[in-house]
Design a protein around this motif. Sequence first.
Motif, PDB file in Angstrom:
ATOM      1  N   ALA A   1       6.360  -7.869  -3.670  1.00 23.14           N
ATOM      2  CA  ALA A   1       5.314  -7.614  -4.423  1.00 23.14           C
ATOM      3  C   ALA A   1       4.077  -7.415  -3.410  1.00 23.14           C
ATOM      4  O   ALA A   1       3.119  -6.835  -3.503  1.00 23.14           O
ATOM      5  N   THR A   2       4.281  -8.439  -2.277  1.00 22.23           N
ATOM      6  CA  THR A   2       3.192  -8.468  -1.486  1.00 22.23           C
ATOM      7  C   THR A   2       3.139  -7.204  -0.657  1.00 22.23           C
ATOM      8  O   THR A   2       1.943  -6.429  -0.389  1.00 22.23           O
TER       9      THR A   2
ATOM     10  N   THR B   1       0.429 -12.874   6.035  1.00 20.46           N
ATOM     11  CA  THR B   1       0.896 -11.678   5.482  1.00 20.46           C
ATOM     12  C   THR B   1       0.918 -10.427   6.704  1.00 20.46           C
ATOM     13  O   THR B   1       2.117 -10.077   6.760  1.00 20.46           O
TER      14      THR B   1
ATOM     15  N   ARG C   1       4.296  -4.206  -1.780  1.00 20.54           N
ATOM     16  CA  ARG C   1       3.699  -3.315  -2.731  1.00 20.54           C
ATOM     17  C   ARG C   1       2.293  -3.217  -2.686  1.00 20.54           C
ATOM     18  O   ARG C   1       1.563  -2.246  -2.568  1.00 20.54           O
ATOM     19  N   ASP C   2       1.749  -4.279  -2.835  1.00 22.49           N
ATOM     20  CA  ASP C   2       0.225  -4.449  -2.662  1.00 22.49           C
ATOM     21  C   ASP C   2      -0.521  -4.184  -1.693  1.00 22.49           C
ATOM     22  O   ASP C   2      -1.648  -3.835  -1.538  1.00 22.49           O
ATOM     23  N   LYS C   3       0.094  -4.354  -0.770  1.00 23.04           N
ATOM     24  CA  LYS C   3      -0.391  -3.747   0.645  1.00 23.04           C
ATOM     25  C   LYS C   3       0.011  -2.368   1.186  1.00 23.04           C
ATOM     26  O   LYS C   3      -0.531  -2.018   2.150  1.00 23.04           O
TER      27      LYS C   3
END
Lengths: 175, 458
Positions: free
Chosen positions: B187-188, B23, B190-192
């Motif tokens: 989504a990754t 990531t 967004r969450d990061k």
Amino acid sequence: MSANLIAGVFDNENDVLHAAEETKAQGLSIYDIYTPYPIHGLEKAMDLKPSRLTFVCFILAFMGLLFAILLQFWIGSIDWPLNVGGRPFNSLPAYLPVAFELTVLFGGVGVTLVMLFRNKLFPGKKSKQVDICATDDRFIIVVEQNDSSVSMSKIEEYWKKYNPVEVKSLDGDEI
Amino acid sequence: MANTYSILRKPLIKGDKSLNTVTNDVLRPLDRKPTSLWWATFLFAVSFLLLGVIAIAYQIKTGIGTWGLNKTVGWAFDITNFVFWVGIGHAGTLISAILFLFRQRWRTSINRSAEAMTLFAVMCAGLFPIIHMGRPWLFYWIIPYPNFRGPLWVNFRSPLLWDFFAISTYFTISAVFWYIGLLPDWATLRDKATSKVKKKIYGILSFGWKGSFRAWHRYETVYMLLAALAAPLVLSVHTIVSMDFATSIIPGWHTTIFPPYFVAGAVFSGFAMVLTLIIIARKVMGYEEYITIDHIEKMCKIILLTGGIVGLAYGTEMFMAWYSVNTYERFAFINRALGPYSWAYWIMVTCNVLLPQLLWFKKIRRNIVLIFIMSIIINIGMWFERFVIIVTSLHRDFIPSSWAMYQPTLIEIATLLGSFGLFFTCFLLFARFVPFIAISEVKGILSYARKNGKEVKS
């Protein structure tokens, strides 16, 4: 969601797969599993049937084919019969390229929209997550505790050998 | 399966990486400020784009008489560029769809960028026929819809109309496929994300994806379906493009091998463009452990295969021209190889058939600098292939008194440069704002040939 939910957080795919299989073997029902990438085998643990979207795709693609063929026949021989090099008005071979393209277009775009609809995904949707790490490096099993005989400590025990990072109880409305 | 590992295979991604490292590695270039190198290339690309915009505005205002066409050569530079750009696009779909169906799991490191390249190449391609229409503001007349002009319908027997359907379907399906692949990565992001604005934007882009396995289950089905639909689609697109020529009766165009010949050539040139872009990107963006030398070698093998098919097609054309005992066909091919445009023909043969033979050697396939040069040579060769096919078949037709030569005008050259400007501007913006590597797909192959996350030494 009236039932209480219990979440187990794992940090690798083998553990979550085995924990999910164990959960199923113990007769518990899995509410959902959140993973950063799809893991094959989880569908068995969750009792998910093969998706019917392939069938949906076939129907939509077939409708595209039918639409394209009928459109071209109607235009070519009823509404606007045009003599092109003395060829018959209804010449299927000439209609195949457009028919193929519309088959693919209807099937592909249609099944994608149906998938987004079934997954309730759309721009601007607010998603409630158990843990935002599920899109990075954590795997989360959420189990429905609809039977009072299944206590949290019991579930924790089932999962213990698969090294959960955390086991927690969720309020019903959290996800 | 999650548990199995191979001691015979090498991991596809180098270095002992955890999921979190993947990531962070992929997102790092998005988080930092653009480098001066990025700005320099971006401004360079934008200046070419501007040049193109000016040239296009001028030729639309004045008319396509600004081109170097004449009565004999009525199709030349414009359609050459169109076929060239459509061809470039084909590699992206081959990587994302056909290699997926063949379970070539190494594709995960390059499919995102290759498919982005497809979208931009198809945009560049679409530009040329629209300008060629002369009145581009009436371009929507090509869509068959009930209208007040009669109703006047389009001609469904025209390959040019098939082209419109093929290219627009191709663009739509590629865009959908690309975006569906992006959902988990948005989504990754967004969450990061740390700032509220970023969270909001990525939240909208991610459609509220949260990694639910029920969603994954359907997602994977659709991903497979889109791949299965895109695979024949990509073959159909260049088949139909080749029919623009093959359904005519011009010697040199009127051949049945055109569809497979064009498709192979498209994949050949497309892979060369992917290599050109990726060799730079992996270095500049620090993705060398994700897009490894093994990836580049595998792509070289596909180039060698498709280049071989292209070479065979050149030979077949020559043979059939002789074997058919058709005077006009024979003349067209002798004129191609020995006539006034023979320089273009021999550039084509050298770049597409002779030089790529070097790729038989493993040492060369694994030499980044040589491969980079080779990829540019192939791009030049494939551009000339289209030029040769189109111009040499037309410029000396059945009546010697009407023979003519064709030379592009500055306006046409500026339009071509402008299309490169558009392509690179889009690609640089993509590299800046979109995850360059499909994070969720790379995570899925991280355990490939590893045991407990470590490489197995045999």
